[in-house]
Design a protein around this motif. Structure first.
Motif, PDB file in Angstrom:
ATOM      1  N   LYS A 163      59.034  76.965  29.119  1.00 40.05           N
ATOM      2  CA  LYS A 163      60.301  77.002  29.907  1.00 40.05           C
ATOM      3  C   LYS A 163      60.843  77.069  28.272  1.00 40.05           C
ATOM      4  O   LYS A 163      61.758  76.968  28.195  1.00 40.05           O
ATOM      5  CB  LYS A 163      60.122  75.381  30.202  1.00 40.05           C
ATOM      6  N   GLN A 164      60.789  76.470  27.198  1.00 41.87           N
ATOM      7  CA  GLN A 164      61.276  76.857  26.104  1.00 41.87           C
ATOM      8  C   GLN A 164      61.610  78.534  25.928  1.00 41.87           C
ATOM      9  O   GLN A 164      62.485  78.146  25.031  1.00 41.87           O
ATOM     10  CB  GLN A 164      60.281  76.389  24.797  1.00 41.87           C
ATOM     11  N   GLU A 165      60.528  79.321  26.181  1.00 38.31           N
ATOM     12  CA  GLU A 165      60.902  80.345  25.672  1.00 38.31           C
ATOM     13  C   GLU A 165      61.792  80.764  26.736  1.00 38.31           C
ATOM     14  O   GLU A 165      63.154  81.219  25.969  1.00 38.31           O
ATOM     15  CB  GLU A 165      59.272  81.389  26.057  1.00 38.31           C
ATOM     16  N   ALA A 166      62.182  80.068  27.698  1.00 36.23           N
ATOM     17  CA  ALA A 166      63.330  80.846  28.568  1.00 36.23           C
ATOM     18  C   ALA A 166      64.281  80.047  28.118  1.00 36.23           C
ATOM     19  O   ALA A 166      65.338  80.933  28.696  1.00 36.23           O
ATOM     20  CB  ALA A 166      62.750  80.406  30.506  1.00 36.23           C
ATOM     21  N   LEU A 167      63.659  79.092  27.841  1.00 33.39           N
ATOM     22  CA  LEU A 167      65.428  78.217  26.789  1.00 33.39           C
ATOM     23  C   LEU A 167      65.908  78.370  25.887  1.00 33.39           C
ATOM     24  O   LEU A 167      67.445  78.813  25.600  1.00 33.39           O
ATOM     25  CB  LEU A 167      65.025  76.817  27.144  1.00 33.39           C
ATOM     26  N   GLY A 168      64.970  78.949  25.078  1.00 30.29           N
ATOM     27  CA  GLY A 168      65.576  79.988  23.723  1.00 30.29           C
ATOM     28  C   GLY A 168      66.620  81.341  24.238  1.00 30.29           C
ATOM     29  O   GLY A 168      67.294  81.780  23.561  1.00 30.29           O
ATOM     30  N   GLU A 169      66.014  82.088  25.348  1.00 29.04           N
ATOM     31  CA  GLU A 169      67.181  82.943  25.790  1.00 29.04           C
ATOM     32  C   GLU A 169      67.783  82.511  26.591  1.00 29.04           C
ATOM     33  O   GLU A 169      68.824  83.805  27.278  1.00 29.04           O
ATOM     34  CB  GLU A 169      65.975  84.813  27.005  1.00 29.04           C
ATOM     35  N   GLU A 170      68.572  81.732  27.200  1.00 33.44           N
ATOM     36  CA  GLU A 170      69.504  81.382  28.683  1.00 33.44           C
ATOM     37  C   GLU A 170      69.906  81.114  27.513  1.00 33.44           C
ATOM     38  O   GLU A 170      70.738  80.064  26.771  1.00 33.44           O
ATOM     39  CB  GLU A 170      68.325  80.237  28.871  1.00 33.44           C
TER      40      GLU A 170
ATOM     41  N   TRP B  86      66.135  69.186  30.783  1.00 34.51           N
ATOM     42  CA  TRP B  86      65.379  67.727  31.831  1.00 34.51           C
ATOM     43  C   TRP B  86      63.810  68.588  31.977  1.00 34.51           C
ATOM     44  O   TRP B  86      63.311  67.073  32.146  1.00 34.51           O
ATOM     45  CB  TRP B  86      66.299  67.796  33.108  1.00 34.51           C
ATOM     46  N   GLU B  87      63.487  69.533  32.294  1.00 36.48           N
ATOM     47  CA  GLU B  87      62.244  70.178  32.944  1.00 36.48           C
ATOM     48  C   GLU B  87      61.383  69.348  31.726  1.00 36.48           C
ATOM     49  O   GLU B  87      60.205  69.116  31.646  1.00 36.48           O
ATOM     50  CB  GLU B  87      62.587  71.460  33.754  1.00 36.48           C
ATOM     51  N   ILE B  88      61.792  70.010  30.558  1.00 36.91           N
ATOM     52  CA  ILE B  88      60.796  69.810  29.352  1.00 36.91           C
ATOM     53  C   ILE B  88      60.119  68.638  29.011  1.00 36.91           C
ATOM     54  O   ILE B  88      59.364  68.035  28.947  1.00 36.91           O
ATOM     55  CB  ILE B  88      61.125  70.747  28.448  1.00 36.91           C
ATOM     56  N   ALA B  89      61.401  67.805  28.845  1.00 29.69           N
ATOM     57  CA  ALA B  89      61.539  66.041  28.630  1.00 29.69           C
ATOM     58  C   ALA B  89      60.483  65.888  29.812  1.00 29.69           C
ATOM     59  O   ALA B  89      59.710  64.779  29.717  1.00 29.69           O
ATOM     60  CB  ALA B  89      62.684  65.426  29.304  1.00 29.69           C
ATOM     61  N   GLU B  90      61.010  65.768  31.265  1.00 28.86           N
ATOM     62  CA  GLU B  90      59.924  65.090  32.060  1.00 28.86           C
ATOM     63  C   GLU B  90      59.173  65.487  31.493  1.00 28.86           C
ATOM     64  O   GLU B  90      57.905  65.073  31.896  1.00 28.86           O
ATOM     65  CB  GLU B  90      60.424  65.873  33.429  1.00 28.86           C
ATOM     66  N   LEU B  91      58.111  66.989  31.909  1.00 32.44           N
ATOM     67  CA  LEU B  91      56.588  67.818  31.690  1.00 32.44           C
ATOM     68  C   LEU B  91      56.084  66.218  30.131  1.00 32.44           C
ATOM     69  O   LEU B  91      54.761  66.161  29.924  1.00 32.44           O
ATOM     70  CB  LEU B  91      56.521  68.749  31.269  1.00 32.44           C
ATOM     71  N   ALA B  92      57.215  66.615  29.167  1.00 29.31           N
ATOM     72  CA  ALA B  92      56.775  65.457  27.947  1.00 29.31           C
ATOM     73  C   ALA B  92      56.198  64.444  28.058  1.00 29.31           C
ATOM     74  O   ALA B  92      54.824  64.174  27.310  1.00 29.31           O
ATOM     75  CB  ALA B  92      57.428  66.154  26.745  1.00 29.31           C
ATOM     76  N   SER B  93      56.486  63.817  28.961  1.00 28.46           N
ATOM     77  CA  SER B  93      56.895  62.557  29.508  1.00 28.46           C
ATOM     78  C   SER B  93      55.665  62.256  30.091  1.00 28.46           C
ATOM     79  O   SER B  93      54.831  61.092  29.521  1.00 28.46           O
ATOM     80  CB  SER B  93      57.688  62.122  30.643  1.00 28.46           C
ATOM     81  N   ILE B  94      55.306  63.164  31.182  1.00 31.99           N
ATOM     82  CA  ILE B  94      53.788  62.959  32.051  1.00 31.99           C
ATOM     83  C   ILE B  94      52.712  63.542  30.839  1.00 31.99           C
ATOM     84  O   ILE B  94      51.451  62.403  30.872  1.00 31.99           O
ATOM     85  CB  ILE B  94      54.164  64.695  32.410  1.00 31.99           C
ATOM     86  N   ILE B  95      52.476  64.018  29.647  1.00 26.90           N
ATOM     87  CA  ILE B  95      52.181  64.265  29.158  1.00 26.90           C
ATOM     88  C   ILE B  95      51.831  63.290  28.143  1.00 26.90           C
ATOM     89  O   ILE B  95      50.115  62.244  27.756  1.00 26.90           O
ATOM     90  CB  ILE B  95      52.224  65.658  28.272  1.00 26.90           C
ATOM     91  N   ASN B  96      52.324  62.311  27.637  1.00 32.77           N
ATOM     92  CA  ASN B  96      52.520  61.108  26.908  1.00 32.77           C
ATOM     93  C   ASN B  96      51.872  60.083  28.200  1.00 32.77           C
ATOM     94  O   ASN B  96      50.466  59.114  27.809  1.00 32.77           O
ATOM     95  CB  ASN B  96      53.723  60.178  26.581  1.00 32.77           C
TER      96      ASN B  96
END
Length: 104
Positions: free
Chosen positions: A58-65, A76-86
């Protein structure tokens, strides 16, 4: 036999769901629950690794978006996934003492 664990869809693992105080369980039942928790706990690092792979994609896609709305959604999706990891790390680390009981 009833389950003392319930699958949590957000985290992708089964979490303890005890219906009575820990000390009210027999020693044998406590051992069974601890063994089951150790099995679940052992899956957490791999679960985290899979989520990290998704974050990287998703970060790669974000860099090209170029589209603002899509960028916001990806953030938002990256933040949610980071929250799940936490949360997964919290379950993994907080309950090391429970797993240690298996080896006592």
């Amino acid at each position: 036999m009833r389950s003392d664990f319930e699958f949590n869809g957000r985290l992708g693992i089964a979490l303890p769901r005890l219906e009575q105080p820990w000390d009210d369980y027999s020693a044998a039942r406590q051992s069974e629950i601890l063994a089951q928790w150790e099995t679940v706990r052992g899956t957490i690092p791999e679960r985290i690794a899979r989520i990290e792979e998704t974050i990287n994609q998703k970060q790669e896609a974000l860099g090209e978006e170029d589209n603002f709305e899509t960028s916001c959604r990806l953030n938002w999706e990256i933040a949610e996934l980071a929250s799940i990891i936490n949360d997964l790390w919290l379950w993994y680390r907080t309950h090391q003492d429970i797993s240690a009981r298996l080896h006592s």
